[in-house]
Design a protein around this motif. Structure first.
Motif, mmCIF file in Angstrom:
data_model
loop_
_atom_site.group_PDB
_atom_site.id
_atom_site.type_symbol
_atom_site.label_atom_id
_atom_site.label_comp_id
_atom_site.label_asym_id
_atom_site.label_seq_id
_atom_site.Cartn_x
_atom_site.Cartn_y
_atom_site.Cartn_z
ATOM 1 N N UNK A 26 38.422 71.858 42.469
ATOM 2 C CA UNK A 26 38.026 70.389 42.299
ATOM 3 C C UNK A 26 36.681 70.240 42.787
ATOM 4 N N UNK A 27 36.508 70.511 43.693
ATOM 5 C CA UNK A 27 35.258 70.349 44.614
ATOM 6 C C UNK A 27 34.060 71.116 43.786
ATOM 7 N N UNK A 28 34.549 72.325 43.373
ATOM 8 C CA UNK A 28 33.442 72.959 42.543
ATOM 9 C C UNK A 28 33.128 72.351 41.458
ATOM 10 N N UNK A 29 34.269 71.878 40.425
ATOM 11 C CA UNK A 29 34.013 71.070 39.486
ATOM 12 C C UNK A 29 33.036 69.794 39.590
ATOM 13 N N UNK A 30 33.188 69.278 40.744
ATOM 14 C CA UNK A 30 32.400 67.917 41.048
ATOM 15 C C UNK A 30 30.898 68.286 41.040
ATOM 16 N N UNK A 31 30.784 69.530 41.544
ATOM 17 C CA UNK A 31 29.349 69.977 41.930
ATOM 18 C C UNK A 31 28.762 70.363 40.479
ATOM 19 N N UNK A 32 29.535 70.808 39.636
ATOM 20 C CA UNK A 32 28.960 71.255 38.521
ATOM 21 C C UNK A 32 28.706 70.317 37.524
#
Lengths: 484, 357
Positions: A26-32
């Motif tokens: 989820x954290x990664x998704x937020x960054x992308x």
């Protein structure tokens, strides 16, 4: 898994799940992804308004620089009005030069704006959300600049009202059988339609600006937002009217550049008289227009520091779009060229010989800039690399500008009557006016970014509120809520 | 009569929907309810009916108007001023189709926009219940109720942890009514006045301070007007020219129109040297000095009473002179290429109508 889970608490406050693998994803998704990275509107409003109010030294230097170029342009135009278009390099055969090439160029870059907004809106493409307004602004000012060129070109500007279908003392009416009149009505339709379309989407953001500013800005935004409160009824009407305008404006967009191309192809000038010119011009316009939008996106991200809104994903999507348009453009250019080449008609051969002869440097530079350079767009690393994108898009601008100059001034210098073959050499006035209008476009754009939120905030908020993630097995994927 | 306005702010859709349910339970009808937000949440999110709208009359009305404009341009104007070009009919189908397409598109978009403004009663010219936190993401529930239920509704708001509750007297808010119509009426009136300007310019009611009529510019003006009306006094272009050593023949009668034409032609061909009123003071006369190798000066022509044939001869053959060292130079160029015999007689009539200063 399919059970609906109602969320209490604002959409911008998300709980991080316990599972570390999931949380990481989820954290990664937020960054992308912008839409997976919601933040409180209050914070983002503040961010957008701070940029609008910021007028530092760099801003004033830019305004001064662009402003003085615009002034020089205005003075040159006045000189030309008093002395006549004879002071340009135009002549009997090449009666259309850079002015008309500029008209085509500016309408071209204006194309993508409305396309991105209207067509991608109809297709529900979410990547348009943060870039729609930056793109529409190019349409607005690009068309405004384009609209100047016929006026600059005609010389006797004070006779302009003969173009409008109103009665006059000589009982003359505009001749609607002239391709110029088709083009004029198409451009008028498009500029009015685009302005309305843009304004409607602007109202909620103007209301936001009204609520969070004071002084002259509050008064201005208060008047322009017309008393918007965001009731469900107002929103519903806003959505419906935007859909109606989108549907109408897409065919109009096609008609505009087709109309421009018909100005050329309705004549019997060799090289121009081609049925493919309409679609060829439309594709070329989209091609240069999307490249122009990417340049503006880089400006919005780097100079206005809106890195939060405009992310790599947007450059990636636009880069793919640009690549597809490049292929389409190459296809049309090739189809046009091979027909002329195979036909082997003497005047068209003369044109080809000129392109590969005296005009070869320009011609090959054009092909290099439009075809070879953009090939690197196949790599995602390039598409998300801003300096590389900037270089590619500037190359495309140069290439597409050259394409228009070659088609207008180049083709005109060869025709069926060899004694009419004249070469065209640009003179100072048209050079200044060309550079000056680019500067004016930049100036208007710059001032515009200080007056309206260049990011369509409410569309971003809407996207963020409607987007969420869903867990499938061990992966987290994004899901889009179709609210309608 | 409902006399209180309440606006509660909530931070998510779910709670807002609950609030609306609870408020309804208190006997508040949907007509008294209004949800305000900064995102286009569909009404169904709140359990409300999708608000009605009516765009098609505006869009179709616009389209019909657009079709009428296109009809005017494609059928009526060619009839008012028929120009036959390119072997086309006056109203050929393909361009007509383009006109109908563009104008129908334009006016249906304008219609949709006007529909949007009118249905929303924009611009709102009265104060309305509002809170600036709405554009910060809070969802506002506006309820118009009687004093007696106020406390209960506030209770509902509080139960659902309203972020903020605004309370005002309904009498504070004047209804918008048709104020916006007056506004647009004024705008339309102003717009019409502005559109009158090009009309007045085109009829020269507002004269522009420079030549605005193509037919009166020096270059083509003399081809228009009386000449078309009076062919009988015209000398044929290929008529008798100058026969060497003999005077020019077939003068033209010095009618008013001939003198008028002569005046225009004189300005075009002669004034640059001989001056606007033939006093020998044209802009080039300053060059006819010894410094420039033309030691002659430009003579005045007005009031000299030269016979027509004399002027005709000079204009046709020009004048060649010699400097002291014997090199030839052109004192006055031959203008036979520029002015036809008929034109020359017009000029002669004009010169002879002038007095010396």
């Amino acid at each position: 898994m399919l059970e609906s889970n109602a969320q209490r608490g604002p959409y911008w406050e998300q709980t991080t799940p316990e599972d570390e693998r999931i949380a990481h994803q989820i954290e990664h998704g937020r960054e992308e992804h912008l839409l997976l990275d919601p933040r409180p509107p209050a914070e983002l409003n503040e961010l957008a308004l701070a940029t609008m109010k910021k007028t530092g030294p760099a801003f004033w230097i830019a305004v001064l620089g662009l402003g003085s170029l615009s002034l020089i342009f205005a003075l040159t135009w006045v000189t030309q009005i008093f002395n006549g278009v004879g002071i340009t390099g135009l002549n009997r055969s090449v009666m259309w030069g850079p002015y008309i090439a500029n008209l085509i160029y500016f309408i071209g870059i204006g194309h993508a704006g409305t396309f991105i907004s209207a067509a991608l809106r109809m297709m529900r493409m979410d990547f348009r959300r943060p870039i729609a307004r930056a793109a529409e602004t190019i349409t607005l000012f690009g068309l405004a600049m384009a609209g100047l060129f016929p006026i600059i070109h005609v010389g006797r500007v004070w006779k302009l009202f003969y173009m409008i279908p109103i009665p006059n003392q000589r009982d003359l009416w505009p001749n609607f059988r002239s391709a110029l009149f088709w083009d004029m009505s198409a451009i008028t339709t498009y500029i009015i339609g685009s302005t309305l379309f843009m304004y409607i989407a602007l109202i909620p953001d103007l209301a936001m600006a009204r609520d969070h500013t004071d002084g002259w800005r509050r008064k201005l935004y208060g008047a322009l937002s017309l008393g918007w409160r965001g009731t469900t009824g107002q929103w519903h009407k806003l959505e419906v009217v935007s859909n109606i305008l989108s549907f109408v404006i897409i065919p109009v967009m096609f008609s505009v550049h087709t109309g421009v191309s018909w100005n050329l192809s309705m004549s019997v000038q060799p090289g121009w008289h081609s049925a493919i010119f309409g679609p060829f011009f439309v594709v070329g316009a989209l091609y240069s227009g999307v490249a122009a939008v990417i340049i503006v996106m880089i400006f919005v991200r780097k100079v206005l520091k809106f890195g939060y809104f405009i992310r790599d994903e947007h450059f990636n999507a636009m880069g793919i779009f640009l690549f597809i348009l490049m292929i389409a453009w190459v296809y049309f250019y090739f189809a046009e060229w091979i027909t002329n080449w195979y036909g082997n008609l003497p005047p068209e051969v003369a044109i080809q010989e000129m392109l590969t002869g005296p005009l070869a440097p320009l011609f090959y530079l054009m092909l290099f800039a439009n075809i070879i350079v953009p090939l690197v767009l196949v790599f995602k690393r390039v598409r998300t690399n801003l300096p590389a994108m900037l270089v590619i898009c500037i190359f495309i601008q140069i290439g597409m500008y050259l394409e228009r100059v070659i088609i207008v001034a180049g083709f005109l210098s060869r025709n069926e009557l060899p004694f009419n073959w004249v070469d065209y050499v640009p003179q100072l006035p048209e050079t200044i006016i060309t550079i000056g209008t680019l500067a004016t476009l930049g100036l208007l754009y710059l001032i515009w970014t200080r007056i309206v939120p260049i990011i369509p905030l409410w569309e971003v908020y809407e996207g963020q509120a409607m987007q969420s993630t869903r867990r499938v097995g061990r992966a987290v994927v994004s899901t889009r809520t179709d609210a309608h | 009569m409902a006399d209180l306005m309440l606006l509660g702010l909530f931070d998510n859709v779910e709670t807002t929907a609950d609030v609306i349910d609870d408020v309804r339970d208190l006997g508040v009808s949907d007509a008294q309810l209004e949800v305000l937000s900064n995102i286009p949440y569909p009404a169904k999110f709140f359990g409300l009916k999708t608000p009605g709208l009516m765009f098609w009359p505006f869009v179709f009305g616009g389209a019909i108007l657009g079709a009428l404009v296109a009809y005017f341009i494609t059928f009526i104007t060619p009839d008012l001023y028929p120009i036959h070009v390119g072997g086309q009919e006056l109203t050929p189908v393909p361009p007509t189709a383009i006109m109908f397409f563009e104008f129908i598109s334009l006016f249906s978009m304008l219609g949709a926009f006007i529909g949007f403004l009118l249905q929303n009663r924009f611009p709102i010219l009265v104060r309305e219940m509002y809170d600036e936190l709405i554009t910060d993401g809070y969802i506002g529930v506006q309820v118009q109720i009687e004093e007696s239920v106020a406390e209960q509704v506030i209770g509902v708001f509080e139960k659902h942890h309203a972020h903020k509750i605004n309370r005002e007297l309904a009498s504070e808010f004047k209804p918008q009514g048709i104020r916006h119509l007056f506004f647009w009426g004024a705008v339309a009136g102003g717009g019409l006045v502005v559109m009158l300007v090009p009309l007045l310019v085109s009829y020269e009611k507002i004269p522009l301070p420079w030549i605005n009529k193509m037919n009166q510019t020096v270059v083509v003006g003399y081809q228009e007007g009386p000449r078309l009306a009076a062919p009988e006094e015209a000398v044929p272009f290929q008529g008798p020219r100058l026969i060497a050593g003999q005077p020019g023949t077939e003068p033209l009668e010095a009618t008013e129109s001939s003198i008028a034409r002569g005046a225009a032609l004189f300005q075009l061909h002669c004034a640059i040297c001989h001056g606007e009123t033939a006093q020998g003071d044209g802009p080039l006369s300053g060059y006819y000095t010894a410094d420039h190798g033309f030691p002659v000066g430009v003579p005045a022509l007005a009031g000299k009473g030269y016979p027509g044939s004399y002027i005709f001869e000079v204009v046709t053959n020009g004048r060649v002179g010699q400097t002291d060292d014997g090199t030839e130079f052109i004192k006055m160029p031959s203008l036979v290429e520029n002015v036809s015999p008929g034109d020359t007689w017009d000029i002669i009539n004009y010169i002879n109508s002038l007095d010396a200063e």
